[in-house]
Structures are given as structure tokens and as C-alpha cells.
Motif scaffolding. Structure first.
Motif, short mmCIF file in Angstrom:
data_model
loop_
_atom_site.label_atom_id
_atom_site.label_comp_id
_atom_site.label_asym_id
_atom_site.label_seq_id
_atom_site.Cartn_x
_atom_site.Cartn_y
_atom_site.Cartn_z
N ALA A 1 -11.50 6.45 1.33
CA ALA A 1 -11.30 5.08 1.78
C ALA A 1 -9.82 4.72 1.71
O ALA A 1 -9.26 4.12 2.61
CB ALA A 1 -12.12 4.11 0.94
N ASP A 2 -9.18 5.13 0.62
CA ASP A 2 -7.75 4.90 0.46
C ASP A 2 -6.96 5.57 1.56
O ASP A 2 -6.02 5.02 2.10
CB ASP A 2 -7.27 5.45 -0.89
N LEU A 3 -7.37 6.78 1.90
CA LEU A 3 -6.67 7.56 2.92
C LEU A 3 -6.70 6.82 4.26
O LEU A 3 -5.68 6.71 4.94
CB LEU A 3 -7.37 8.92 3.05
N ALA A 4 -7.85 6.28 4.61
CA ALA A 4 -7.97 5.53 5.87
C ALA A 4 -7.08 4.29 5.84
O ALA A 4 -6.44 3.96 6.83
CB ALA A 4 -9.42 5.14 6.09
N ALA A 5 -7.03 3.62 4.68
CA ALA A 5 -6.20 2.43 4.55
C ALA A 5 -4.73 2.78 4.69
O ALA A 5 -3.95 2.04 5.31
CB ALA A 5 -6.47 1.75 3.21
N ALA B 1 2.24 9.06 0.05
CA ALA B 1 0.95 8.43 -0.22
C ALA B 1 -0.21 9.35 0.16
O ALA B 1 -1.21 9.43 -0.54
CB ALA B 1 0.84 7.10 0.53
N LEU B 2 -0.04 10.06 1.28
CA LEU B 2 -1.08 11.01 1.72
C LEU B 2 -1.29 12.11 0.67
O LEU B 2 -2.42 12.48 0.37
CB LEU B 2 -0.71 11.65 3.06
N ARG B 3 -0.17 12.62 0.16
CA ARG B 3 -0.27 13.67 -0.87
C ARG B 3 -0.97 13.13 -2.11
O ARG B 3 -1.86 13.77 -2.67
CB ARG B 3 1.12 14.18 -1.25
N GLU B 4 -0.58 11.92 -2.53
CA GLU B 4 -1.13 11.32 -3.75
C GLU B 4 -2.62 11.00 -3.62
O GLU B 4 -3.35 11.01 -4.60
CB GLU B 4 -0.36 10.05 -4.12
N LEU C 1 0.82 -1.20 0.00
CA LEU C 1 0.00 0.00 0.00
C LEU C 1 0.87 1.27 0.00
O LEU C 1 0.58 2.23 -0.69
CB LEU C 1 -0.92 -0.02 1.23
N LEU C 2 1.93 1.24 0.79
CA LEU C 2 2.81 2.41 0.85
C LEU C 2 3.94 2.33 -0.17
O LEU C 2 4.76 3.24 -0.26
CB LEU C 2 3.39 2.56 2.27
#
Ligand SMILES: [Zn+2]
Length: 116
Positions: A39-43, A25-28, A6-7
Motif C-alpha cells: 500500500a505504501d509503495l502505491a502511495a 523511498a522505493l528501496r525503503e 511522503l517522499l
């Protein structure tokens, strides 16, 4: 989902590498940039927590002498680097407890004392 995948990091990534990958990943995946990606952000946040726990947990606890604690009504407290505190009671000591965790953060200390 595999937190490493994921990262997008290697299995032996160091803590700074994990942090950098997390911020990337947070920026993307920021909801302001990508519609419907919360949902992606939480993951991603979950993956980061899982990985950082794994890399920081084997660290030995800092030893703090009971002399450095302050006693109030049989409860000994010591301030943590965060705004929280460690506390140990006489009953804990009679039970042989030495490891004490902070009231707010994940830090753990080993309290040094001798039973009288
Ligand atoms: Zn703390």
C-alpha cells in the motif's frame, strides 16, 4: 497524504531531488524487505507522479514545423522521441489547433503552419 511528506523532501525540491527521494523511498518500502508494505509503495508511486507532473508541466512546448510532418490521407504525423507519434489533421488545422500531444507519452508540441 502530502506527497512532499511522503517522499520526505522540501517544497522547493528539484526534479533530480524528487527522483532521488523516490528511489530511496522505493528501496525503503520494497515489499521484499518490508512485509505488507505494498500500500505504501502505491502511495509513493502516486506521490512521485503528482510531484513530477507539477515540476514538468510549465515547460513550453517544442515548436515543430508542419514541413517536418509526413502526410498520409490528410493526416500529418511526426515521430516522438518515445516510440509514439504526434498527429494533426487538416480539420484540426482549420479549427486553429496548434498544440498536439504524443500518442503514448505526455510530451506536447506546438505545430507551426499557415492556412492557405
Ligand atoms: Zn512521445
Amino acid at each position: 497524504m502530502d506527497p512532499y511528506l511522503l517522499l520526505n523532501i522540501k517544497r522547493d525540491a528539484t526534479l533530480p531531488e524528487i527522483k532521488a527521494a523516490y528511489h530511496r523511498a522505493l528501496r525503503e518500502h520494497h515489499p521484499d524487505k518490508v512485509a505488507g508494505s505494498t500500500a505504501d509503495l502505491a502511495a509513493i508511486q502516486h506521490a512521485y507522479r503528482v510531484l513530477t507532473k507539477e515540476t514538468t508541466s510549465p515547460r513550453p512546448a517544442q515548436v515543430v514545423s508542419l514541413d517536418e510532418f509526413e502526410e498520409t490521407n490528410d493526416v500529418f504525423t511526426h515521430p516522438c522521441r518515445c516510440s509514439g507519434s504526434y498527429s494533426i489533421t487538416e480539420a484540426d488545422m482549420e479549427a486553429g489547433t496548434h498544440l498536439v500531444s504524443c500518442s503514448t507519452c505526455s510530451e506536447v508540441i506546438w505545430v507551426g503552419y499557415q492556412l492557405i
